[in-house]
Design an enzyme around this catalytic site. Structure first.
Site, PDB file in Angstrom:
ATOM      1  N   LYS A  53     -75.124 -14.290 -31.065  1.00 46.41           N
ATOM      2  CA  LYS A  53     -74.529 -13.864 -29.790  1.00 46.41           C
ATOM      3  C   LYS A  53     -74.806 -14.905 -28.698  1.00 46.41           C
ATOM      4  CE  LYS A  53     -74.884  -9.040 -31.177  1.00 46.41           C
ATOM      5  NZ  LYS A  53     -75.676  -7.800 -31.158  1.00 46.41           N
ATOM      6  N   GLN A 108     -80.926  -5.252 -28.430  1.00 50.13           N
ATOM      7  CA  GLN A 108     -80.668  -5.328 -29.871  1.00 50.13           C
ATOM      8  C   GLN A 108     -81.376  -4.189 -30.594  1.00 50.13           C
ATOM      9  OE1 GLN A 108     -78.496  -7.599 -31.349  1.00 50.13           O
ATOM     10  NE2 GLN A 108     -78.772  -6.226 -33.096  1.00 50.13           N
ATOM     11  N   ASP A 165     -72.470  -3.110 -24.439  1.00 49.08           N
ATOM     12  CA  ASP A 165     -72.415  -2.510 -25.779  1.00 49.08           C
ATOM     13  C   ASP A 165     -71.750  -1.136 -25.736  1.00 49.08           C
ATOM     14  OD1 ASP A 165     -73.303  -4.204 -27.771  1.00 49.08           O
ATOM     15  OD2 ASP A 165     -75.432  -3.773 -27.424  1.00 49.08           O
TER      16      ASP A 165
END
Ligand code: NDP
Length: 309
Positions: free
Chosen positions: A54, A98, A121
């Protein structure tokens, strides 16, 4: 009948190029680039790989990015303090935490602490609510990528029978909601669905988000269906690889030489033989997830810039 591949890698690259072009225009006009912060807690090797890719994607598109790391024994309070710091920083438009977090960290509290305006997200309850209510907000990257893929490949959605296998918050539920938004007739299946094969066979569009290697075989696929395989499972056994991939020598060579290969939740030979179009694993849904994270970060920047104008 040999199915046609839906090339997630090519479409992911296309989306990334579009983001890069917009970022280049912003910076050429003297504005700061959009910024993404990734919070990584602990030593999970897969998480490290994901965060690494990412951050690399950000760099290649001209976005600002940073990685904030905490050790595997970090407390909930420590992680909450990191999130609060990132919420307050102007040059950070998107924050991703994460997952999975170590067991002692309260995942729910951490995800809810991310400002909904920076929640690229799309996991914050406010954004989940926005999705269900058809309001603007952030949509989780994998489901958003799947819809983008179907749209760009001109797969008809309106009136189509869609069956989603899996009801997770990250993939199954949001994908089903997005398909419903596009006027598909949607059925959601899970581990307790009766006659799973029979329900799957009704699908014009079959989305598999289960996490079980090649669970869906020939009898689950209606001839001519479009199959989206979200699953990522590792196969290490050569005989198993032979059963899954038939005579695909390249896959067998991967197992022999590298020790493993990846398979989705759908039996590859079944997809090749019965689907009209399908996403391969790897190279299908995966590249779209990262591309949509970049697109969501740019969107967060634009919305925040709009809000402060
Ligand atoms: P979860 O484990 O959170 O959810 C799995 C779902 O599958 C559950 O709803 C479960 O049902 C259902 N399920 C499990 N076994 C069966 C079965 N035998 N029959 C029918 N349904 C079953 O997984 P995720 O949604 O997070 O991920 C799914 C897969 O997608 C994984 O392989 C993951 O690695 C991959 N993935 C890929 C991404 C990408 O970028 N390509 C991104 C995210 C995930 P129940 O609710 O009843 O337990």
């Amino acid at each position: 009948m040999a199915g046609q591949m839906l090339d997630g890698k090519a479409i992911g690259s296309q989306i990334q190029a579009e983001v890069a072009e917009k970022v280049a225009r912003l910076t050429a006009a003297g504005r700061r680039p959009p910024g993404l912060a990734a919070v990584l807690v602990g030593e999970n090797p897969a998480s490290r790989v994901y965060v690494g890719s990412k951050v690399r994607a950000c760099a290649s598109l001209g976005l600002y990015s940073e990685r904030v790391e905490r050790p595997s024994d970090a407390t909930t309070e420590e992680v909450l303090a990191v999130v609060a710091g990132l919420n307050a920083r102007d040059e950070v438009d998107g924050i991703l935490v994460q997952l999975p977090l170590p067991p002692q960290v309260d995942e729910k509290a951490v995800l809810e602490a991310v400002s909904p305006a920076k929640d690229v997200d799309g996991f914050h309850p406010v954004n989940v609510g926005n999705l269900v209510l058809d309001r603007p907000g952030f949509v989780p990257c994998t489901p958003a990528g799947i819809l983008e893929l179907l749209r760009r490949c001109s797969v008809p959605l309106q009136g189509a029978r869609a069956v989603v296998v899996g009801r997770s918050h990250i993939v199954g539920k949001p994908v089903a909601t997005l398909l419903l938004r596009e006027h598909a007739t949607v059925t959601i299946c899970h581990s307790r669905t009766a006659d799973l094969a029979g329900v799957c066979r009704e699908a014009d569009i079959l989305v598999a988000a289960i996490g079980k290697a090649a669970l869906l075989t020939h009898e689950f696929i209606r001839p001519g269906a479009v199959v989206v395989d979200v699953g990522i499972n590792r196969v290490t056994d050569l005989e198993e690889a032979r059963r899954l991939f038939g005579g695909d020598e390249a896959r067998l060579a991967q197992v022999r030489e590298k020790g493993s290969t990846l398979v989705g939740d759908v039996l590859p030979t079944a997809m090749w033989e019965k689907a009209s179009r399908y996403t391969p694993v790897p190279g299908g849904v995966g590249p779209l997830t990262i591309a949509m994270l970049m697109a969501n970060t740019l969107a967060a920047y634009e919305r925040r810039a709009g809000a402060s104008a």
